[in-house]
Structures are given as structure tokens and as C-alpha cells.
Write an enzyme that holds these catalytic residues in place. Structure first.
Site, PDB file in Angstrom:
ATOM      1  N   ASN A 154       0.856  -1.180   0.000  1.00 34.01           N
ATOM      2  CA  ASN A 154       0.000   0.000   0.000  1.00 34.01           C
ATOM      3  C   ASN A 154       0.901   1.242   0.000  1.00 34.01           C
ATOM      4  OD1 ASN A 154      -1.618   2.270   1.091  1.00 34.01           O
ATOM      5  ND2 ASN A 154      -3.198   0.707   1.345  1.00 34.01           N
ATOM      6  N   HIS A 199      -3.323   0.186  -3.373  1.00 29.76           N
ATOM      7  CA  HIS A 199      -3.397  -0.863  -2.359  1.00 29.76           C
ATOM      8  C   HIS A 199      -2.315  -1.894  -2.688  1.00 29.76           C
ATOM      9  CE1 HIS A 199      -7.746  -0.225  -0.642  1.00 29.76           C
ATOM     10  NE2 HIS A 199      -7.026   0.881  -0.637  1.00 29.76           N
ATOM     11  N   GLU A 207      -2.353  -5.072  -3.379  1.00 31.19           N
ATOM     12  CA  GLU A 207      -2.632  -5.932  -4.536  1.00 31.19           C
ATOM     13  C   GLU A 207      -2.450  -5.164  -5.842  1.00 31.19           C
ATOM     14  OE1 GLU A 207      -4.474  -5.280  -1.856  1.00 31.19           O
ATOM     15  OE2 GLU A 207      -5.855  -6.924  -1.372  1.00 31.19           O
ATOM     16  N   CYS A 232      -9.806  -4.160  -4.986  1.00 32.58           N
ATOM     17  CA  CYS A 232      -8.855  -5.237  -5.276  1.00 32.58           C
ATOM     18  C   CYS A 232      -9.584  -6.517  -5.695  1.00 32.58           C
ATOM     19  CB  CYS A 232      -7.957  -5.462  -4.070  1.00 32.58           C
ATOM     20  SG  CYS A 232      -6.955  -3.990  -3.698  1.00 32.58           S
ATOM     21  N   ASP A 290      -8.283   4.988   4.167  1.00 28.48           N
ATOM     22  CA  ASP A 290      -7.943   3.942   3.194  1.00 28.48           C
ATOM     23  C   ASP A 290      -9.134   3.075   2.836  1.00 28.48           C
ATOM     24  OD1 ASP A 290      -5.687   3.006   1.610  1.00 28.48           O
ATOM     25  OD2 ASP A 290      -5.996   1.096   2.628  1.00 28.48           O
TER      26      ASP A 290
END
Lengths: 145, 145
Positions: free
Chosen positions: B41, B52, B54, B82, B142
Site C-alpha cells: 500500500n 493498495h 494488490e 482489489c 484507506d
């Protein structure tokens, strides 16, 4: 007209991408009638597979305390990545240029409470039809087919 | 052990992010038992709300002809962004460090045919519990809350 400003900015971004040799999809994030950020698909330009138009616009907008007062405009129906992102960011409204050349995930958006308007804009349809005809391999790569 | 290599790489990426003052979530994309790319992240580090773990790993992997032979490892259950990306990229299998501190969208993944394994790794749980306690505003940002 909020709708016009955002949509025209998205369309211009798509055309910029096309002129760069990229995939012609653009997006714009709008707040209070003003364009906060624009983005275009940059898979080709930056070798970045997550840089769909919507994602690029959200990246360009930087960190935001909230998206609940924003509208996202995009020239093409959002894919699962972009739809998931709209859900995650809690963007309440999405205006889509067209969904004729790619169905996208409009039902996923609606099922999560996102308001979706489809303009069925002939300029967007013509641009994507030409791109999909001229660059079938690149288009297939962008939608992971 | 494919599982261990990928998961440890994801955990290391999360720890790197924490040491940088970032949100401690990491991911790794694995093919054939080898780590293709890692990501963490980078909302704080790069001011990038779409980065993020991923997403950063997929960006770092660059353009791929297919993801059907890959496994994505992540320290925390994937959010809607994600998860939508995993669906869009047709990644068949996701290994998740934990879902205790954030439920994520595991049902969305499973409903689209993605195989999901949750490790319930205590190192991941402890890291996220501490982060959420110490940085509640950043965590809320977030996840767009």
C-alpha cells in the site's frame, strides 16, 4: 452543466490516449460542477495494466477525504476493476458514455447502490468500434481475454 | 512451497510499508512457484489512493498475457477495488493473510469463481490491529469510511 463538463473532459482524455497510441478510454472525476481530475487508459503508454481511465483519474485526484460528493464520468462502461473501485470509494454516481462495445459491470454497481446513467454517446461508440476493429489483440489484453 | 514464498514476500512488503510510515498491507503475484512481483500500500508514500498492496503488485508485474496461471497473495482480505481487479484480471486463486481486522469482499470473489484461502496468520492480525489502533484516521481514509 456538470454532466457536459465532466463528460467532455473524459472524451477528450480518451482522444488524447488514442493519439498517443493507447487504448481510447477516458474518465473524469467531478465535484460541484468542477473537474477535479481526468485520466485515460495508460496500459500502452506506461506499461501499466491497472491504469484504466477511471483508475488514472482517481490516482490523479490524489487523496480525498470523501468521494460522496463526486461524480465519475467515463467514456466506456466500467470493468470489474473500475466498478469495484467505485464501490470501494463510495462514489455515488457514474455517468457512462456507452456500453454497446463492452457491457461492463453496471449491474454490480447498481446492486451496491451506485446510480448509473448511460449516455449512449455515438462518438464513444464509434471510437471504441474502430479501436476494437483495428487493435483486437490490444483490446483482448485490456479486458483479459 | 509456492504458498510460503508468496506469502512471506507479501508480509515483507507490508512490513516495508509500515517502516516507511505507510499502511502495512502487502501483496505478491506468483507464477509457477516464483514471485513475479510484490507490492505494498503506497497511499501515504505516493499520495496514491489506488495503490493498495494488490494493485501495486499488479502494476509492478506490468503487462501480462494472462493471469490464469498466477496466484495472488495478500496480507489482508481484498477490498472491493482489489476484489474487482482480481475478477477482471481472471486471477484464479487468492491467498489471504487474515480477514479478522477487515472482512473484505471474499464472497464477491467466491461468487465469481475465485478460489480463496484464508491463512488467519497471527503476524498479519497483530500488525493490522496495531495499525488500526495507532492510525485510526489513516485507516478510515484507506477504506473510505
Amino acid at each position: 452543466m456538470t454532466r457536459d463538463i465532466g463528460f467532455e473532459a473524459a472524451l477528450e482524455a480518451a482522444r488524447t490516449g488514442l493519439a498517443e497510441g493507447g487504448i481510447p478510454i477516458g474518465a473524469a472525476l467531478v465535484r460541484g460542477g468542477e473537474v477535479l481530475a481526468v485520466g485515460r487508459n495508460e496500459r500502452v503508454q506506461n506499461g501499466d495494466p491497472i491504469a484504466h481511465g477511471e483508475m488514472s483519474a482517481l490516482r490523479a485526484a490524489g487523496r480525498q477525504a470523501t468521494y460522496r460528493d463526486t461524480v465519475l464520468y467515463t467514456t466506456l462502461a466500467p470493468c470489474a476493476m473500475c466498478a469495484g473501485t467505485i464501490v470501494q470509494f463510495k462514489i455515488p454516481r457514474v455517468v457512462v458514455g456507452e456500453q454497446r462495445t463492452f457491457p461492463g459491470e453496471l449491474e454490480l454497481l447498481r446492486s451496491r447502490g451506485v446510480e448509473v446513467e448511460v449516455l449512449d454517446d455515438p462518438r464513444c461508440v464509434a471510437m471504441m468500434e474502430a479501436f476494437q476493429r483495428d487493435q483486437p489483440a490490444l483490446w483482448a489484453e485490456d479486458i483479459a481475454e
